[in-house]
Design a protein around this motif. Structure first.
Motif, short mmCIF file in Angstrom:
data_model
loop_
_atom_site.label_atom_id
_atom_site.label_comp_id
_atom_site.label_asym_id
_atom_site.label_seq_id
_atom_site.Cartn_x
_atom_site.Cartn_y
_atom_site.Cartn_z
N GLU A 1 6.06 -11.98 0.80
CA GLU A 1 6.39 -10.89 1.72
C GLU A 1 5.16 -10.48 2.54
N ALA A 2 4.01 -10.44 1.90
CA ALA A 2 2.78 -10.08 2.61
C ALA A 2 2.48 -11.10 3.71
N ARG A 3 2.68 -12.37 3.41
CA ARG A 3 2.42 -13.40 4.42
C ARG A 3 3.41 -13.28 5.58
N LEU A 4 4.65 -12.94 5.29
CA LEU A 4 5.64 -12.75 6.35
C LEU A 4 5.27 -11.57 7.24
N ILE A 5 4.82 -10.49 6.64
CA ILE A 5 4.45 -9.30 7.42
C ILE A 5 3.30 -9.60 8.36
N LEU A 6 2.29 -10.29 7.86
CA LEU A 6 1.13 -10.59 8.69
C LEU A 6 1.32 -11.81 9.57
N GLY A 7 2.33 -12.61 9.28
CA GLY A 7 2.59 -13.79 10.09
C GLY A 7 1.60 -14.91 9.85
N VAL A 8 1.21 -15.09 8.60
CA VAL A 8 0.26 -16.15 8.26
C VAL A 8 0.91 -17.10 7.25
N GLY A 9 0.40 -18.31 7.21
CA GLY A 9 0.91 -19.30 6.29
C GLY A 9 0.15 -19.30 4.98
N GLU A 10 0.59 -20.14 4.06
CA GLU A 10 -0.06 -20.21 2.75
C GLU A 10 -1.47 -20.75 2.82
N ARG A 11 -1.74 -21.57 3.81
CA ARG A 11 -3.07 -22.19 3.91
C ARG A 11 -3.93 -21.56 5.00
N SER A 12 -3.54 -20.38 5.45
CA SER A 12 -4.33 -19.70 6.48
C SER A 12 -5.66 -19.25 5.89
N TRP B 1 -8.99 -16.91 5.33
CA TRP B 1 -9.10 -15.45 5.18
C TRP B 1 -9.44 -14.78 6.52
N GLU B 2 -10.22 -15.43 7.35
CA GLU B 2 -10.59 -14.87 8.64
C GLU B 2 -9.35 -14.66 9.52
N GLU B 3 -8.42 -15.61 9.49
CA GLU B 3 -7.19 -15.47 10.27
C GLU B 3 -6.36 -14.30 9.75
N ILE B 4 -6.31 -14.14 8.43
CA ILE B 4 -5.57 -13.03 7.83
C ILE B 4 -6.16 -11.70 8.28
N VAL B 5 -7.48 -11.60 8.27
CA VAL B 5 -8.14 -10.36 8.69
C VAL B 5 -7.91 -10.11 10.17
N ASP B 6 -7.96 -11.15 10.99
CA ASP B 6 -7.70 -10.99 12.42
C ASP B 6 -6.28 -10.49 12.67
N LYS B 7 -5.30 -11.08 12.00
CA LYS B 7 -3.91 -10.64 12.15
C LYS B 7 -3.76 -9.19 11.69
N TYR B 8 -4.43 -8.87 10.58
CA TYR B 8 -4.38 -7.50 10.07
C TYR B 8 -4.93 -6.53 11.10
N ASP B 9 -6.11 -6.82 11.63
CA ASP B 9 -6.74 -5.92 12.61
C ASP B 9 -5.83 -5.71 13.83
N THR B 10 -5.26 -6.81 14.32
CA THR B 10 -4.40 -6.74 15.50
C THR B 10 -3.18 -5.87 15.23
N LEU B 11 -2.48 -6.16 14.13
CA LEU B 11 -1.27 -5.41 13.82
C LEU B 11 -1.55 -3.95 13.48
N PHE B 12 -2.64 -3.71 12.78
CA PHE B 12 -2.99 -2.35 12.40
C PHE B 12 -3.28 -1.51 13.64
N GLU C 1 -3.95 -6.03 1.48
CA GLU C 1 -4.46 -5.78 0.13
C GLU C 1 -3.83 -6.73 -0.89
N ARG C 2 -2.56 -7.05 -0.71
CA ARG C 2 -1.88 -7.98 -1.63
C ARG C 2 -2.48 -9.37 -1.52
N LEU C 3 -2.74 -9.81 -0.30
CA LEU C 3 -3.34 -11.14 -0.11
C LEU C 3 -4.79 -11.15 -0.57
N LYS C 4 -5.45 -10.03 -0.42
CA LYS C 4 -6.83 -9.92 -0.92
C LYS C 4 -6.87 -10.04 -2.44
N ALA C 5 -5.92 -9.39 -3.11
CA ALA C 5 -5.84 -9.48 -4.57
C ALA C 5 -5.48 -10.88 -5.02
#
Length: 110
Positions: A57-68, A70-81, A101-105
């Motif tokens: 669910e966290a990956r769906l919300i941020l729009g990232v794949g399983e192999r994305s 961490w930098e891409e995840i943070v970028d998506k987070y910053d943009t959406l936030f 936070e879920r993906l970070k954990a």
């Protein structure tokens, strides 16, 4: 006299019916516990009620794949936030934060 007989039959019939239904229900519970359905249902209910976001669910919300990365995840987070900060949607902002936070954990546990 006929009314009394009919009333007695209705009362006796409803008692028999109630007893049969309760026995069938008990047997269904026994069958469910023997087959593992009860445990699975309970596990699903606990998981749904705990309101813990899954990694999927966290990956769906941020729009990232399983192999994305961490930098891409943070970028998506910053943009959406930031987008949700401008539109004033605190609910969406909190979901985005929870997703990160879920993906970070998940990242730190692996």
């Amino acid at each position: 006299m006929a009314g009394r007989i009919i009333a007695n039959l209705v009362i006796l019939g409803s008692g028999v019916l109630l007893k049969a239904v309760s026995q069938a229900y008990r047997q269904a519970l026994v069958n469910a516990s023997n087959s593992g359905v009860a445990q699975e249902t309970l596990r699903n209910a606990v998981q749904k009620s705990s309101k813990v976001m899954t990694e999927h669910e966290a990956r769906l919300i941020l729009g990232v794949g399983e192999r994305s990365p961490w930098e891409e995840i943070v970028d998506k987070y910053d943009t959406l936030f930031e987008k949700n900060a401008k539109t004033g949607s605190f609910y969406l902002q909190s979901k985005v934060y929870q997703a990160k936070e879920r993906l970070k954990a998940a990242r730190s546990s692996s």
